[in-house]
Design a protein around this motif. Sequence first.
Motif, PDB file in Angstrom:
ATOM      1  N   LEU A   1     -49.834  14.157   9.558  1.00 26.08           N
ATOM      2  CA  LEU A   1     -49.623  12.773   9.942  1.00 26.08           C
ATOM      3  C   LEU A   1     -50.500  12.388  11.130  1.00 26.08           C
ATOM      4  N   GLN A   2     -50.772  13.373  11.994  1.00 26.06           N
ATOM      5  CA  GLN A   2     -51.569  13.130  13.188  1.00 26.06           C
ATOM      6  C   GLN A   2     -53.069  13.283  12.935  1.00 26.06           C
TER       7      GLN A   2
ATOM      8  N   ALA B   1     -48.806  17.895  17.613  1.00 26.81           N
ATOM      9  CA  ALA B   1     -48.009  17.801  16.392  1.00 26.81           C
ATOM     10  C   ALA B   1     -46.761  18.650  16.548  1.00 26.81           C
ATOM     11  N   ARG B   2     -45.654  18.178  15.996  1.00 27.48           N
ATOM     12  CA  ARG B   2     -44.402  18.928  16.085  1.00 27.48           C
ATOM     13  C   ARG B   2     -44.447  20.187  15.221  1.00 27.48           C
ATOM     14  N   ASN B   3     -45.127  20.112  14.083  1.00 26.56           N
ATOM     15  CA  ASN B   3     -45.243  21.232  13.149  1.00 26.56           C
ATOM     16  C   ASN B   3     -46.427  20.953  12.237  1.00 26.56           C
TER      17      ASN B   3
ATOM     18  N   SER C   1     -46.531  19.999   9.150  1.00 19.50           N
ATOM     19  CA  SER C   1     -46.373  18.758   8.392  1.00 19.50           C
ATOM     20  C   SER C   1     -46.734  17.557   9.258  1.00 19.50           C
ATOM     21  N   ASP C   2     -46.290  17.582  10.489  1.00 18.99           N
ATOM     22  CA  ASP C   2     -46.614  16.500  11.416  1.00 18.99           C
ATOM     23  C   ASP C   2     -48.107  16.472  11.715  1.00 18.99           C
TER      24      ASP C   2
END
Length: 199
Positions: free
Chosen positions: A128-129, A120-122, A124-125
């Motif tokens: 999503l993942q 995950a990028r961060n 929040s991501d």
Amino acid sequence: LVLYSNSASVKAGFDQYPTLEQFHKAVDDLPYEKGYTRIDLALEKANQEVFPQARKGVPKIAILITDGKQTQADDGKGLREASKPLRRAGVRVLAIGIGPDVDSNELRLVTQSDDDVVLARNSSDLLLQIGNLTSRACELAGECKECAPQARASRVAPCSLRSSSSTSRKAQITLIDRDNNVQLDVTTNYRQGHNNTVV
């Protein structure tokens, strides 16, 4: 729950907190530890002090969360070697890498499959993942065949994300099965340089 940086320490064992609220508070109260990223020590601590207390006859899953790469140290172990005792004990390791500094190839060393790594990028991501992670945890636990966020579920799903939230520094995901039993609860206090948790 194992917190790690220069060293690793157990912050919560199985059944230590009787409610989710108490567990979440314990995670919120974790100290901010700057330092190295000794993933090997976290895996070792989980094997020696956490999973020996697990109930017999139930699937054992460790979730490694990191925002960096393993720090090379004179007394360090390679991650394949460090995770081997957990595998021998029947523990399946899932790895979550958050941020730009993680190495997916390194995380793959502690897992048994490419499917056991989530990037995950961060934070929040990460939400999503998280479907990848919850689906994998469900599959490994043998509890359900499908996982979906409750808000999107048009029918009663075998398991769902009952509660999830995210800020720039925190992600909280709780997986509930059809009988309202917690199957997976992950709360991370993500800060750059703050190497978090093995759950």
